[in-house]
Design an enzyme around this catalytic site. Structure first.
Site, PDB file in Angstrom:
ATOM      1  N   LYS A   1      34.450 -46.869  -4.202  1.00  0.00           N
ATOM      2  CA  LYS A   1      34.087 -47.638  -5.406  1.00  0.00           C
ATOM      3  C   LYS A   1      34.736 -47.036  -6.655  1.00  0.00           C
ATOM      4  CE  LYS A   1      31.940 -51.075  -3.967  1.00  0.00           C
ATOM      5  NZ  LYS A   1      32.489 -52.392  -4.308  1.00  0.00           N
TER       6      LYS A   1
ATOM      7  N   TYR B   1      31.370 -44.222   0.468  1.00  0.00           N
ATOM      8  CA  TYR B   1      31.297 -45.514  -0.231  1.00  0.00           C
ATOM      9  C   TYR B   1      31.576 -45.321  -1.729  1.00  0.00           C
ATOM     10  CZ  TYR B   1      29.139 -49.843  -1.982  1.00  0.00           C
ATOM     11  OH  TYR B   1      28.897 -51.049  -2.597  1.00  0.00           O
TER      12      TYR B   1
ATOM     13  N   HIS C   1      19.132 -52.488   2.311  1.00  0.00           N
ATOM     14  CA  HIS C   1      18.629 -51.647   1.227  1.00  0.00           C
ATOM     15  C   HIS C   1      17.095 -51.696   1.235  1.00  0.00           C
ATOM     16  CE1 HIS C   1      22.777 -52.349  -0.280  1.00  0.00           C
ATOM     17  NE2 HIS C   1      22.657 -51.079  -0.569  1.00  0.00           N
TER      18      HIS C   1
ATOM     19  N   SER D   1      29.351 -49.918  -8.101  1.00  0.00           N
ATOM     20  CA  SER D   1      27.973 -49.608  -7.726  1.00  0.00           C
ATOM     21  C   SER D   1      27.518 -48.394  -8.518  1.00  0.00           C
ATOM     22  CB  SER D   1      27.928 -49.287  -6.236  1.00  0.00           C
ATOM     23  OG  SER D   1      26.731 -48.597  -5.919  1.00  0.00           O
ATOM     24  N   SER D   2      26.203 -48.295  -8.743  1.00  0.00           N
ATOM     25  CA  SER D   2      25.703 -47.154  -9.533  1.00  0.00           C
ATOM     26  C   SER D   2      25.798 -45.838  -8.760  1.00  0.00           C
ATOM     27  CB  SER D   2      24.264 -47.408  -9.978  1.00  0.00           C
ATOM     28  OG  SER D   2      23.434 -47.573  -8.859  1.00  0.00           O
ATOM     29  N   CYS D   3      26.121 -45.886  -7.450  1.00  0.00           N
ATOM     30  CA  CYS D   3      26.235 -44.628  -6.697  1.00  0.00           C
ATOM     31  C   CYS D   3      27.544 -43.902  -7.002  1.00  0.00           C
ATOM     32  CB  CYS D   3      26.086 -44.864  -5.204  1.00  0.00           C
ATOM     33  SG  CYS D   3      27.455 -45.770  -4.491  1.00  0.00           S
TER      34      CYS D   3
END
Ligand code: GFB
Length: 321
Positions: A145, A141, A184, A112-114
């Site tokens: 990831k 999270y 989201h 994920s981009s987070c």
């Protein structure tokens, strides 16, 4: 896996019922693959290493799309941090380990981009990983990831496994989660404008200031990128997957309003968190490999709204009938 791969290759899609997994299955079926393996949560708890080992030994998948996980929007991440870190760390570890033990030929892990720092230079390049503190609303999270990326790299380095990682930007599309407490922003806005239109309410409340910037990718484009990377990429470094374009949450809300309920008025609730100020991926590596997205955001929003009306319009705000 290549276009020329046997169409009966055993391909396991871990997380097939979710937004991403269902898109990957649709895409594999459209490409003529006939031996797509899936297991429901009831059949297989992916957090349980012995159960996952048994399933892998019985089914011996040759290719694995590891797109399973506990996911959610900013509120769910903030209120259920233990589930977000535990479930995801366990799922990544059990599947990667079983794939190694059973000699899976190739595995694609989805992050994920987070994973990038909160104050990351924009657009965010793959090298920016672990270069600064994370965004607090989704740190548990993001840590899970990041561990997934490191798992794939470690199994590649120590055991020579062909395990690769892709980092998608914020996703949307059919089979998304429209439950207002856990979704989201894009499906949440769709549901809020829809419910307001049906109830004849003139106002729709948007969380935060509307100023944060986000990038959105249709999940069918992501599925296409996953197959592309499975076929063409075998590097150690994770690859960003996005459009390279972003907009403010206000602009997104105006776009969704235009599709769903043009007469609505926007109200911003600044007591709700904004989260990361900006999340835009640098997708030059993916472009250099030869892949680009094809679905423009407005078209994707319109088609996803049609899907929502067909499948969900009878649901209450909590996602239940
Ligand atoms: O999509 P979202 O929940 O997650 O929120 P993140 C994006 C932005 O939209 C935030 C605003 O600034 C929200 O405050 N927003 C406005 C809303 N109205 C709403 C609404 O009704 N619902 C929601 N959910 N947001 C997540 C991470 O971050 O992104 C995850 O928590 C993951 O870990 C995911 O990485 C892709 O983009 O802020």
């Amino acid at each position: 896996m290549t276009q020329a791969s046997a169409k009966d290759a055993r391909i396991y899609v871990a997380g097939h019922a979710g937004l991403v997994g269902s898109a990957v299955v649709r895409r594999l079926q459209a490409d003529g693959f006939t031996n797509i393996l899936t297991a429901t949560r009831r059949e297989l708890d992916l957090r349980d290493q012995s159960a996952v080992d048994r399933w892998f030994a019985a089914n011996r998948p040759e290719y694995v799309f590891l797109v399973a996980g506990t996911v959610g929007g900013i509120l769910a991440n903030s209120t259920r941090p233990a589930e977000f870190i535990y479930d995801n760390m366990m799922i990544h570890a059990t599947v990667v380990h079983a794939a190694y033990r059973e000699g899976t030929r190739k595995l694609l892990y989805l992050g994920s981009s987070c994973i990038y720092p909160r104050e990351c230079p924009q657009p965010m390049r793959e090298e920016h990983l672990l270069s600064g503190p994370l965004e607090p609303t989704n740190e548990p999270y993001a840590v899970a990831k990041i561990a997934g990326i490191k798992l794939c790299q470690a199994y590649r380095r120590q055991y020579g496994c062909d395990f690769i990682s892709a980092m998608p930007t914020n996703l949307y599309g059919p089979a998304d989660n429209f439950d207002l407490a856990s979704s989201h922003v894009l499906p949440a806005l769709m549901r809020k404008f829809h419910d307001a239109k049906v109830a004849g309410r003139p106002e729709v409340t948007i969380w935060g200031t509307g100023a944060p910037r986000r990038e959105f990718l249709h999940v069918d484009d992501l599925a296409d990128a996953c197959l592309f990377l499975m076929e063409r990429y075998d590097g150690d470094l994770h690859i960003n997957v996005g459009t390279g374009e972003d907009q403010t949450i206000r602009e997104l809300a105006e776009m969704v309003r235009g599709v769903v309920y043009p007469e609505a008025r926007l109200v911003f609730d600044a007591t709700k968190p904004d989260g990361t100020p900006r999340k835009l991926l640098d997708v030059s590596r993916l472009h250099a490999l030869g892949w680009r997205h094809t679905i423009a955001l407005r078209d994707g929003v319109a088609s996803t709204y049609r899907w929502f009306v067909d499948h969900h319009a009878g649901l209450r705000g909590d996602g239940r009938r």
